[in-house]
Design a protein around this motif. Structure first.
Motif, mmCIF file in Angstrom:
data_model
loop_
_atom_site.group_PDB
_atom_site.id
_atom_site.type_symbol
_atom_site.label_atom_id
_atom_site.label_comp_id
_atom_site.label_asym_id
_atom_site.label_seq_id
_atom_site.Cartn_x
_atom_site.Cartn_y
_atom_site.Cartn_z
ATOM 1 N N ARG A 35 1.046 -1.254 0.080
ATOM 2 C CA ARG A 35 -0.383 -0.212 0.001
ATOM 3 C C ARG A 35 0.672 1.296 0.085
ATOM 4 N NH1 ARG A 35 -2.300 3.788 3.583
ATOM 5 N NH2 ARG A 35 -0.903 2.528 5.666
ATOM 6 N N ALA A 39 -2.120 5.908 0.513
ATOM 7 C CA ALA A 39 -3.225 5.372 -0.141
ATOM 8 C C ALA A 39 -4.517 4.527 0.902
ATOM 9 C CB ALA A 39 -2.478 4.356 -1.281
ATOM 10 N N LYS A 40 -5.487 4.268 0.118
ATOM 11 C CA LYS A 40 -6.398 3.519 0.941
ATOM 12 C C LYS A 40 -6.908 2.238 0.234
ATOM 13 C CE LYS A 40 -9.222 7.296 1.846
ATOM 14 N NZ LYS A 40 -10.373 8.036 1.674
ATOM 15 N N THR A 43 -2.350 -2.812 -3.458
ATOM 16 C CA THR A 43 -1.559 -3.536 -5.452
ATOM 17 C C THR A 43 -1.581 -5.250 -4.706
ATOM 18 O OG1 THR A 43 -1.271 -1.099 -5.745
ATOM 19 C CG2 THR A 43 -0.796 -3.341 -6.752
#
Length: 217
Positions: A35, A39-40, A43
């Motif tokens: 992450r 970022a919420k 990936t």
């Protein structure tokens, strides 16, 4: 099924899942997730299949010349040269002494680059003695190969235990046999004389009373 989760770095985790494929018992899927800062969402970085505890793995690689077994090599195959074969030692070279040269020619394998080492000689003797041509095989007719007229004696130390069979009717013809080996083709064996199944009786015809007649046309 989820097996384990591990944080390997800041904002980087690895999740492990059991592989359900029956062809890969003990293997696990590893999924790397990360992450980015602020970022919420996460990936998926990579997914790969790795062996776990008790996984079925291929055996360690063994070079071809090391995994060969007796009987694997045919007459058309060529083996790689083994300079450190423990079964062989260096042969004897020619000298200026006539007596030593004669000894090398007759007994030490003169003219050959390498000859059998004591270990190689011992391995051959043990292998032959334990084979089907050793003393534990054969029909035991009461006469061993050591007393057979078809035995060709061998020289050297091996001649005290082995010889070569020269009987065309024997199953061991042309091979090395132990002197204690035996078979039914021994030069001095014989078979029991059997009586005929149907008894032979004298003729019941009285030849003196036979009347000879001539046939008329």
């Amino acid at each position: 099924m989820h097996v384990q989760a591990e944080m390997v770095a800041e904002r980087l985790a690895v999740h492990r899942f059991e592989c359900a494929d029956p062809g890969y018992p003990g293997w696990v899927w590893e999924v790397s997730l990360s992450r980015a800062p602020r970022a919420k969402t996460v990936t998926v970085c990579e997914i790969h299949l790795v062996p776990g505890d008790g996984a079925l793995l291929a055996p360690p690689w063994i070079p071809w010349e090391d995994r060969l077994l007796p009987g694997d090599v045919s007459r058309d195959d060529v083996l790689p040269y083994n300079a450190n074969d423990p079964r062989l030692i260096s042969g004897f070279e020619q000298t200026d002494e006539e007596t030593m040269d004669a000894l090398g020619i007759d007994e030490m394998g003169f003219g050959r680059t390498r000859v059998l080492s004591p270990d190689g000689l011992s391995e051959a003797a043990e292998r032959w003695y334990a084979s089907e041509r050793g003393p534990t095989s054969g029909v035991k007719p009461g006469a061993t190969c050591g007393t057979c007229g078809f035995l060709i004696k061998m020289g050297g130390s091996l001649g005290q235990v082995f010889g070569v069979c020269a009987n065309a009717w024997a199953a061991d013809d042309g091979t090395v046999v132990a002197l204690e080996h035996s078979c039914g083709a021994h030069s001095e064996t014989d078979t029991r004389r059997r009586r005929p199944q149907w008894p032979i009786v004298p003729s019941r015809i009285n030849d003196s009373e036979i009347e000879i007649t001539e046939l008329r046309e």
